[in-house]
Design an enzyme around this catalytic site. Sequence first.
Site, short mmCIF file in Angstrom:
data_model
loop_
_atom_site.label_atom_id
_atom_site.label_comp_id
_atom_site.label_asym_id
_atom_site.label_seq_id
_atom_site.Cartn_x
_atom_site.Cartn_y
_atom_site.Cartn_z
N ASN A 14 0.86 -1.19 0.00
CA ASN A 14 0.00 0.00 0.00
C ASN A 14 0.90 1.24 0.00
OD1 ASN A 14 -1.82 2.03 0.39
ND2 ASN A 14 -2.47 1.40 2.45
N TRP A 15 1.01 1.87 -1.17
CA TRP A 15 1.90 3.02 -1.30
C TRP A 15 1.32 4.30 -0.67
CZ3 TRP A 15 4.81 3.47 -6.61
CH2 TRP A 15 5.64 2.36 -6.76
N LYS A 16 0.04 4.26 -0.35
CA LYS A 16 -0.64 5.47 0.18
C LYS A 16 -0.37 6.63 -0.79
CE LYS A 16 -0.30 3.37 4.68
NZ LYS A 16 -0.30 3.49 6.12
N HIS A 96 -9.63 1.17 4.78
CA HIS A 96 -8.37 1.39 5.50
C HIS A 96 -8.62 2.38 6.64
CE1 HIS A 96 -4.27 2.62 6.40
NE2 HIS A 96 -3.89 1.51 5.81
N GLU A 98 -7.06 4.84 7.62
CA GLU A 98 -6.87 6.26 7.24
C GLU A 98 -8.10 6.79 6.51
OE1 GLU A 98 -3.13 5.58 5.29
OE2 GLU A 98 -2.22 5.18 7.25
N GLU A 166 -5.34 -4.72 10.69
CA GLU A 166 -4.32 -3.68 10.90
C GLU A 166 -4.62 -2.93 12.19
OE1 GLU A 166 -2.20 -2.28 7.09
OE2 GLU A 166 -4.06 -1.18 7.20
N GLY A 172 2.58 2.63 10.79
CA GLY A 172 3.57 3.70 10.65
C GLY A 172 4.30 4.06 11.93
N SER A 206 3.39 -1.80 10.47
CA SER A 206 4.85 -1.85 10.72
C SER A 206 5.49 -3.18 10.35
CB SER A 206 5.16 -1.47 12.18
OG SER A 206 4.84 -0.10 12.41
N GLY A 228 5.01 1.56 4.68
CA GLY A 228 6.33 2.18 4.53
C GLY A 228 7.39 1.28 3.90
P1 13P Z 1 3.04 0.65 7.68
O1 13P Z 1 3.54 -0.64 7.11
O2 13P Z 1 3.77 1.86 7.18
O3 13P Z 1 2.90 0.59 9.16
O4 13P Z 1 1.54 0.84 7.10
C1 13P Z 1 0.64 -0.19 7.24
C2 13P Z 1 -0.54 0.13 6.42
O5 13P Z 1 -1.31 1.02 6.75
C3 13P Z 1 -0.76 -0.67 5.21
O6 13P Z 1 -2.06 -0.49 4.73
#
Ligand code: 13P
Length: 241
Positions: A14-16, A96, A98, A166, A172, A206, A228
Site C-alpha cells: 500500500n503506497w498510500k 483502511h 486512514e 491492521e 507507521g 509496521s 512504509g
Molecule cells: P506501515 O507498514 O507503514 O505501518 O503501514 C501499514 C498500512 O497502513 C498498510 O495499509
Amino acid sequence: MINLSEFSIFFIANWKLNGNLSFIKEYTQLLKVNSSNGNCVVICPTAIYLNNFKQNEGNYYLGAQDISKYETGAFTGEISSKSLNEFGVNFCIVGHSERRQYFNEKNEDVKEKATKLLENEIIPIICVGETLEEKKNNSTLDVISNQILKGIPSESNEQNTIIAYEPIWAIGTGLTPSIEEIDIIHQSIRKINNKISNYKIIYGGSVNAKNSHDIISLSDVDGALIGGASLKIDDFNKIIG
Ligand code: 13P
C-alpha cells in the site's frame, strides 16, 4: 476474477499517497517477484499511476487503495469499480483506517464499496483494526467483530475477499503486537463467524524486512499489508523473497 485459493501468501504493497513516474520506473525494474512459490504480490499505487504499472507489468498484480461506492453519475472526483476493471486492476483496499479516520468512512460505506468491487470482479481487501484506546479497553475483538459483520457483504466468500487486520496503533509507528498476539487475534477473527473461518486474513502495521518472516509463518496469517517498507524496494524484495 482471480481465485484466492490459488495462492498461499499475499504481499500487498500500500503506497498510500507516495510515488511518482520516475519512482515507478526504477521500482518496477528492481522488483523481484518469484511467481512459482504460490505467493501473490499486489502493488497499490495512487489511482492515477495504475496505468503506468500496467505498461510495465511483471509477475505482480495491481490494486487500488479506495473506490467509489457509486457506479456512475454526478459524483465529482470519484472513480468507479467498473473503470478499475477496464484497466485490469484485480484488487482494491477498502475501509483502511486512514479512510475511516480522515474521510469519515463507515462500515456501511465499506460494505457498499466491497459489493461494487465484487460486481466488477475485483477482490476487496477489507481492513479492520482497533485504536490504542480500544486495545487498552480490551475491546479489540468487539471492534473487529462489528467491522466485519457490518462491512463484509453477503456476496463475499473465501475465494473473492481478503480481510486485513491492521491495528491502528501499529500503522507507521514501528510498533507491532507480539507474534503470539498476532497469532491469537487472527485465530479469534476466524471464530467471529463460520462464514469467515477460512478467509485469507493478512496482517498489516509496521511490517518490515526483519519481522515479516515470523509474521507470515503463522498458520492463521495469510500474508501482509505493507505500507512504509513497500516503498523501499530492497526491503520489499526481502519481504516477498
Ligand atoms: P506501515 O507498514 O507503514 O505501518 O503501514 C501499514 C498500512 O497502513 C498498510 O495499509
